[in-house]
Motif scaffolding. Structure first.
Motif, mmCIF file in Angstrom:
data_model
loop_
_atom_site.group_PDB
_atom_site.id
_atom_site.type_symbol
_atom_site.label_atom_id
_atom_site.label_comp_id
_atom_site.label_asym_id
_atom_site.label_seq_id
_atom_site.Cartn_x
_atom_site.Cartn_y
_atom_site.Cartn_z
ATOM 1 N N GLY A 98 0.759 -1.257 0.000
ATOM 2 C CA GLY A 98 0.000 0.000 0.000
ATOM 3 C C GLY A 98 0.784 1.298 0.000
ATOM 4 N N HIS A 99 2.081 1.272 0.336
ATOM 5 C CA HIS A 99 2.721 2.549 0.699
ATOM 6 C C HIS A 99 2.942 3.533 -0.448
ATOM 7 C CE1 HIS A 99 7.293 1.444 0.223
ATOM 8 N NE2 HIS A 99 6.565 0.850 -0.694
ATOM 9 N N HIS A 100 2.743 3.105 -1.701
ATOM 10 C CA HIS A 100 2.825 4.061 -2.823
ATOM 11 C C HIS A 100 1.467 4.679 -3.160
ATOM 12 C CE1 HIS A 100 6.976 3.183 -3.527
ATOM 13 N NE2 HIS A 100 6.774 1.931 -3.893
ATOM 14 N N ILE A 134 10.400 0.506 6.279
ATOM 15 C CA ILE A 134 11.704 -0.126 6.011
ATOM 16 C C ILE A 134 11.794 -0.718 4.600
ATOM 17 C CG2 ILE A 134 12.162 -0.578 8.464
ATOM 18 C CD1 ILE A 134 11.485 -3.577 7.866
ATOM 19 N N ASP A 135 10.777 -0.473 3.775
ATOM 20 C CA ASP A 135 10.853 -0.905 2.381
ATOM 21 C C ASP A 135 12.025 -0.187 1.701
ATOM 22 O OD1 ASP A 135 8.799 -2.304 0.275
ATOM 23 O OD2 ASP A 135 9.851 -0.649 -0.694
ATOM 24 N N LEU A 136 12.548 -0.821 0.657
ATOM 25 C CA LEU A 136 13.608 -0.176 -0.117
ATOM 26 C C LEU A 136 13.152 1.170 -0.677
ATOM 27 C CD1 LEU A 136 16.245 -0.108 -1.832
ATOM 28 C CD2 LEU A 136 15.053 -1.529 -3.519
ATOM 29 N N HIS A 137 11.909 1.212 -1.140
ATOM 30 C CA HIS A 137 11.411 2.391 -1.840
ATOM 31 C C HIS A 137 10.749 3.374 -0.874
ATOM 32 C CE1 HIS A 137 11.418 -1.005 -4.738
ATOM 33 N NE2 HIS A 137 12.080 -0.104 -5.448
ATOM 34 N N PHE A 138 10.929 4.649 -1.152
ATOM 35 C CA PHE A 138 10.320 5.699 -0.342
ATOM 36 C C PHE A 138 8.798 5.562 -0.375
ATOM 37 C CE2 PHE A 138 8.763 10.047 0.318
ATOM 38 C CZ PHE A 138 9.459 10.397 1.455
ATOM 39 N N PHE A 196 10.641 -5.824 2.322
ATOM 40 C CA PHE A 196 11.891 -6.570 2.486
ATOM 41 C C PHE A 196 12.730 -6.567 1.202
ATOM 42 C CE2 PHE A 196 8.984 -7.937 5.727
ATOM 43 C CZ PHE A 196 9.784 -8.050 6.861
ATOM 44 N N ASP A 197 12.462 -5.594 0.325
ATOM 45 C CA ASP A 197 13.256 -5.519 -0.912
ATOM 46 C C ASP A 197 14.613 -4.844 -0.695
ATOM 47 O OD1 ASP A 197 11.683 -3.311 -0.435
ATOM 48 O OD2 ASP A 197 10.812 -3.210 -2.442
ATOM 49 N N THR A 198 14.884 -4.442 0.548
ATOM 50 C CA THR A 198 16.216 -3.932 0.910
ATOM 51 C C THR A 198 17.195 -5.095 1.159
ATOM 52 O OG1 THR A 198 15.033 -2.109 1.952
ATOM 53 C CG2 THR A 198 17.337 -2.277 2.491
ATOM 54 N N GLU A 235 4.898 -4.789 2.886
ATOM 55 C CA GLU A 235 4.907 -3.954 1.668
ATOM 56 C C GLU A 235 5.598 -4.759 0.573
ATOM 57 O OE1 GLU A 235 3.241 -1.177 1.471
ATOM 58 O OE2 GLU A 235 3.035 -0.405 3.496
ATOM 59 N N GLY A 236 6.819 -4.344 0.150
ATOM 60 C CA GLY A 236 7.504 -5.068 -0.924
ATOM 61 C C GLY A 236 8.348 -6.232 -0.417
ATOM 62 N N GLY A 237 9.159 -6.791 -1.336
ATOM 63 C CA GLY A 237 9.976 -7.964 -1.023
ATOM 64 C C GLY A 237 9.686 -9.006 -2.084
HETATM 65 ZN ZN LIG Z 1 9.633 -1.581 -2.456
#
Ligand SMILES: [Zn+2]
Length: 254
Positions: A98-100, A134-138, A196-198, A235-237
């Motif tokens: 959701g964060h975007h 903590i997702d890679l993306h802002f 977790f895409d970081t 979120e991502g990952g």
């Molecule tokens: Zn991401």
């Protein structure tokens, strides 16, 4: 600690192929094997979604065939936040992320902003919220929804702004950015946009599995200031190791 999860999170909907049902199915199987209990969420009501998103946006999500999945994800985030306020930390293992998603815009595989919907729906019981993304993306959608809101502080430990500029980073600096999030702000609840895409093998190529346990622990520690009220939403990952990264995070966070 409980995992907010529904088998319906494995449903197919039109999406980028990297954002697929295995992202939640494999972690759910792993967490089940490890003995975690699951809590079944309800879809968020239209009223709950409208606190964040405009009518035209919601109509577009319906038209594009994303409403059933996106409203159930938002409902999972609300459930996790409710549990957090009852003193039960929770991890919502959901998709779509959701964060975007902004009030009137969907992009980046996000349709409704799960975190924003959760935080706004538990007001006024939790007036002030700290969101750590903590997702890679802002998390540009979350930031745009809460812009100007003095009761919400959002920290993206790595990315500086919506232009996706990144700081020079290693694991220890990342961790101190997370620790720094807790300073200079009083909060009633801590929400983690847990992407977790970081991860070292994922797009961000930075954090090891064990680092997620450390991050979870730092957040658990920080949440002592608000009676332990804390929850996380996925979120991502996108790497197959996602299940190990999530399990590691939960180990520190629970
Ligand atoms: Zn991401």
């Amino acid at each position: 600690m409980q995992i907010v999860y529904s088998r319906k999170y494995e449903q197919k909907y039109p999406a980028n192929p990297v954002e697929n049902p295995d992202r939640v199915r494999l972690p759910a199987d792993e967490l089940g094997k490890a003995g975690y209990q699951f809590r079944e969420p309800e879809p968020a009501s239209l009223d709950a979604i409208r606190i964040v998103h405009g009518k035209e946006h919601i109509d577009r999500v319906i038209l594009n065939g994303h409403f059933a999945a996106a409203s159930l994800a938002a409902g999972g985030a609300i459930t996790a936040a409710e549990m957090a306020m009852h003193g039960e930390p929770a991890f919502a293992l959901l998709r779509p992320p959701g964060h975007h998603a902004a009030a009137n815009r969907a992009w980046g595989m996000c349709y409704f902003n799960n975190m924003a919907i959760a935080i706004k729906n538990i007001r006024p019981r939790a007036k002030r919220a700290l969101i750590i993304d903590i997702d890679l993306h802002f998390g540009d959608g979350t930031v745009s929804i809460f812009r100007g809101d003095q009761n919400v502080k959002i920290v993206n430990p790595w990315s500086v702004d919506e232009n996706f500029e990144y700081l020079n980073m290693d694991e220890s600096r990342y961790l101190s950015q997370v620790k720094g999030a807790f300073q200079g702000f009083d909060y009633d609840i801590v929400g983690v946009s847990a992407g977790f895409d970081t991860y070292l093998e994922d797009w961000g190529k930075l954090l090891k599995k064990e680092d997620y346990c450390r991050i979870g622990k730092v957040i658990k520690e920080g949440a002592k200031m608000c009676d332990g009220h804390r929850f996380a939403v996925l979120e991502g990952g996108y790497h197959p190791d996602l299940k190990w990264c999530i399990k590691s995070f939960i180990k520190g966070f629970e």
